[in-house]
Scaffold this active site. Structure first.
Site, mmCIF file in Angstrom:
data_model
loop_
_atom_site.group_PDB
_atom_site.id
_atom_site.type_symbol
_atom_site.label_atom_id
_atom_site.label_comp_id
_atom_site.label_asym_id
_atom_site.label_seq_id
_atom_site.Cartn_x
_atom_site.Cartn_y
_atom_site.Cartn_z
ATOM 1 C CG ASP A 254 -2.088 0.864 1.205
ATOM 2 O OD1 ASP A 254 -2.233 1.457 0.155
ATOM 3 O OD2 ASP A 254 -2.397 1.149 2.170
ATOM 4 C CG ASP A 572 -4.012 0.436 6.064
ATOM 5 O OD1 ASP A 572 -5.075 0.119 5.203
ATOM 6 O OD2 ASP A 572 -3.488 1.616 5.990
ATOM 7 C CG ASP A 576 -5.773 -3.280 2.232
ATOM 8 O OD1 ASP A 576 -6.017 -3.278 1.110
ATOM 9 O OD2 ASP A 576 -5.620 -2.464 3.040
#
Length: 833
Positions: A254, A572, A576
């Site tokens: 990410d 997070d 996800d």
């Protein structure tokens, strides 16, 4: 042969002990689903029977009218009917770091991506500002977060490379042991031995060939790896996953908070026709404002730079405070960036607020795209004029301006095209650009409205803001690339911002004219047009993916796995979860991560830092090296003992070692000496070699050849000394004691060979792992106890031996050490050619 209950009890105790030590509870329970259910539990204000009532979120049905205000958790997926300055934090769902502005009146295209649906509010997100009314369109599993729950439950649970290799290795050992035991039994019968004696010999060979101490050694090695990773801020949730990091070929990361600081920062300012850069990063006010020559710029009162900074500071509803030694934001991160820039210029925010006290404000809304604040200007009595500051989008602000100021604060003509050019150049670098203006109102003015700032303003300047990369990320990505690991950015942020950050950290090369471009990035909309086969064909070549949905993150992981990659995925948010579970190795953020992400992951980062991932990969490779060293050290002993027993049966002579001796060697020696290899430090250059192939066996052909070589050395040394002792008239018990000591001492010297798989002991240093020397001392003392203690003599049917026998044992042990060193040297020379 097994002689009575003593040997049987020893075998039983060892088997139970290894089962207890080796058993590790490794179930990944579906706690992610439970966490999702908890995330969705909330109460809502709805209209029922014409009245406003509070109901649990689970009681909502499609068609209910729900009221939202700041602090509410959105209870279901809503289509907004009316909204007023609504902002919703959707980071857990979309990956957007800043709250999203919502507007019920906006018309959107049908195929707009999830992160850009400004007329929708989604279950489990949080209202941070404003109010709204919406109609429920989906509840429970039908919501966006509910669909993510389904994706998590459907994601495949993949074996780690270690568990897969160990399973294959165990099957190979089982077939080999059973085959040799059968051969031993048949050969014994053919030589006319009794079935009982032959069966006992077969059992002895089976015990000899099975590495009883290996499971415990492997478990302890993994546990040590977990401890080392924890010291480097990476918490492992599953033991076998420790080694998986060493096999990773692709890391999908990410952007926000992992590759970047998750702290918006003003990086550039344009004021009075001059461009400035702002040093430092994050919310820490350490830094300076530099002019085009790199010289610190002074914000002189009344000058363009001073006016631009003051406008950003006063047309602002946020704050930044020092708490527990850390600067923390309170409010909108973009506004906080402006306050930090003011501090870097040496201006005091409190003094500015006292000098120009606020009287009124127009809050930002999505319709007007600007914010304005009214201030009293220093003067005498009520006749002092009023000043209004405006902050907003470049075009919205420029259309309200009629003049500008130069660097010294003097009025000049407004050059709209030049200002647009500067704004476009900064926007092309992925920065968010805001414009600032100032106007004056009559002295008696106490409130400000949109009509007051519709025209006649003076343009002050531009501030360009971005969430900057972490400084430590750039060398970490470079280290991963040198290690043969591809790094890909998968984010919910805008394509241009993602491309800018990727270029800055060396993740992707600039496109076309050398500046970041959306053309370097595949977006969620692009991915929607790819079939699974088409995606698999391009996934290796693209490093940055932006505006992706949860299903698309999952598709990207599956496409990479289809290409044969071992994939590590960071995340997070709730969105996800599916990809984290599908990945070979899921990595959740410990600070910003949701419980859904943490429960679906194999590892949690306590500092949310990509550099920690690189450190964990290094530790994972070190763990696998040590596992390999332990296996390569243990197996020759089992091979050698098996060959000794097989040769004894073939020749029809007394067994040189008994089952109890075998268990002593396999458990005590492996338990003491094998474990010290788990404490070996990482060898130099561990991050300069490519990842292991996912389908590679746990032992290479060269290492298997070494196992056979050392196994033969043990056979020749121990069997030879046993036969020599018998021929010289020594008692069988003493001869067997000599053979057992030969096996153990060869193990001791071979341990030093195994401290490096390819280099000599000189390369790693004799004292670099003091535990090896301590383990050798303990093992020698135990062997002396085994040889000379009367109770051990009775238990294991051994007898004391003299110094000549010890000299012969040490002789064959030293010879074996040099044979292995010669083999490693020859192999190194062959590989260097």
């Amino acid at each position: 042969m097994v002689k009575g209950p003593v040997d049987a009890i020893i075998i039983l105790v060892v088997v139970l002990l290894n089962a207890a030590i080796g058993y590790v509870q490794e179930s990944k329970a579906e706690k992610a689903i439970e966490a999702l259910a908890q995330a969705m539990s909330a109460e809502a204000t709805v209209i029922r029977a014409g009245e406003r009532v509070r109901l649990p979120a689970k009681a909502l049905v499609p068609g209910d009218i729900v009221f939202l205000q700041a602090g509410d958790k959105v209870p279901a997926d809503l289509r907004l009917l009316r909204s007023r300055d609504l902002q919703v934090a959707e980071a857990a769902l979309t990956g957007e770091s800043a709250p999203i502005r919502k507007d019920a009146a906006v018309d959107l295209p049908v195929d707009v991506v999830l992160a850009e649906r400004s007329t929708m509010a989604y279950a489990s997100t949080l209202v941070t500002y404003g109010q709204a009314t919406g109609i429920v369109i989906a509840t429970g599993d039908a919501t966006e977060v509910g669909r993510i729950s389904q994706l998590i439950s459907e994601a495949q649970e993949l074996q780690t490379p270690l568990t897969r290799r160990i399973a294959e290795f165990s099957r190979l050992v089982m077939y080999a042991v059973l085959g040799l035991a059968a051969v031993t039994f048949v050969v014994g019968l053919l030589r006319g031995q009794s079935a009982a004696d032959t069966f006992g010999a077969a059992i002895a060979l089976t015990v000899a060939m099975i590495p009883e101490g290996l499971p415990a050694a492997l478990t302890v090695t993994l546990a040590i790896g977990v401890s080392r990773m924890a010291q480097r801020r990476a918490i492992i949730r599953k033991l076998p996953a420790v080694e998986t990091l060493g096999s990773v070929t692709v890391i999908c990361s990410d952007k926000t908070g992992t590759l970047t600081q998750n702290q918006m920062t003003t990086q550039r300012i344009v004021a009075g026709g001059r461009a400035y850069t702002v040093s430092g990063g994050g919310y820490d006010p350490a830094g300076e404002i530099l002019d085009a020559d790199g010289v610190r710029a002074i914000a002189v009162s009344g000058g363009a730079l001073w006016e631009c900074l003051v406008a950003g500071a006063l047309c602002n509803d946020s704050d930044v405070i020092l708490q527990d030694g850390q600067w923390k934001a309170q409010g909108d991160p973009t506004e906080v960036a402006m306050l930090v820039a003011v501090r870097k210029a040496g201006l005091e925010l409190a003094a500015l607020q006292a000098q120009l006290p606020r009287l009124d404000a127009i809050p930002f809304d999505s319709q007007h795209q600007y914010m304005a604040t009214l201030h009293a200007v220093p003067g005498v009595g009520p006749d002092a004029e009023r000043c209004v500051y405006v902050k907003g989008g470049v075009e919205v602000t420029l259309e309200r301006c009629v003049t500008a100021i130069d660097a010294d604060g003097h009025a000049v003509a407004l050059d709209i095209e030049a200002i647009r050019g500067e704004a476009d150049r900064m926007a092309a670098l992925g920065l968010r650009v805001l414009a600032f203006a100032r106007g004056t109102l009559p002295p008696a003015t106490t409130s400000v409205g949109h009509a007051d700032v519709a025209s006649g303003l003076t343009f002050l300047g531009l501030q360009a803001i971005i969430d900057p990369p972490r400084e430590e990320v750039i060398p970490a990505i470079r280290a991963c690339q040198e290690a043969g690991i591809r790094v890909k950015m998968i984010t919910g942020d805008h394509a241009l911002t993602a491309a800018a950050i990727a270029t800055a950290i060396g993740l992707a090369q600039p496109c076309g004219d050398g500046s970041p471009s959306e053309g370097c990035v595949l977006t969620g909309r692009d991915l929607a047009g790819f079939s699974d086969a088409a995606l698999a064909s391009v996934v290796d070549d693209v490093a940055v993916y932006a505006r992706v949905s949860p299903e698309q993150k999952l598709r990207l992981v599956e496409a990479l796995q289809l290409r044969g990659h071992v994939v590590a995925m960071t995340g997070d948010g709730v969105n996800d979860g599916p990809a984290l579970k599908q990945a070979n190795f899921g990595i959740a953020m410990g600070i910003t991560g949701t419980e859904v992400a943490k429960e679906a992951a194999d590892m949690v980062l306590t500092d949310d830092n990509f550099a920690t991932i690189e450190a964990a990969v290094e530790e994972g490779r070190g763990v696998f090296d040590n596992l390999t060293k332990i296996i390569i050290w243990v197996l020759p002993t089992n091979v050698g003992q098996g060959l000794i027993l097989l040769l004894a049966v073939v020749l029809g002579i007394a067994l040189p070692i008994l089952p109890a001796h075998v268990l002593w060697v396999n458990t005590v020696a492996a338990g003491i000496l094998g474990l010290v290899l788990a404490l070996e430090a990482k060898e130099p250059g561990i991050m300069q070699r490519p990842p292991r192939a996912p389908n590679a066996p746990i032992l290479s052909r060269a290492l298997i050849q070494r196992v056979v070589l050392v196994g033969v050395c043990i056979l020749l040394g121990a069997f030879g000394l046993f036969e020599l002792a018998v021929l010289t008239g020594i008692d069988v018990a003493q001869a067997r004691t000599i053979a057992v000591n030969a096996v153990v001492m060869i193990e001791v010297f071979y341990l030093f060979n195994c401290r490096s798989l390819s280099q000599s002991m000189v390369h790693v240093g004799l004292f670099s792992n003091p535990w090896v020397l301590a383990g050798v001392v303990v093992m020698v003392l135990l062997q002396l106890l085994f040889t000379y203690a009367p109770f051990m003599n009775r238990l294991f049917e051994t007898a004391p031996i003299d110094w000549v026998d010890w000299a012969r044992v040490l002789g064959v042990s030293v010879l074996t050490y040099w044979v292995v060193e010669l083999e490693k040297s020859l192999r190194r020379r062959r590989e260097e050619r």
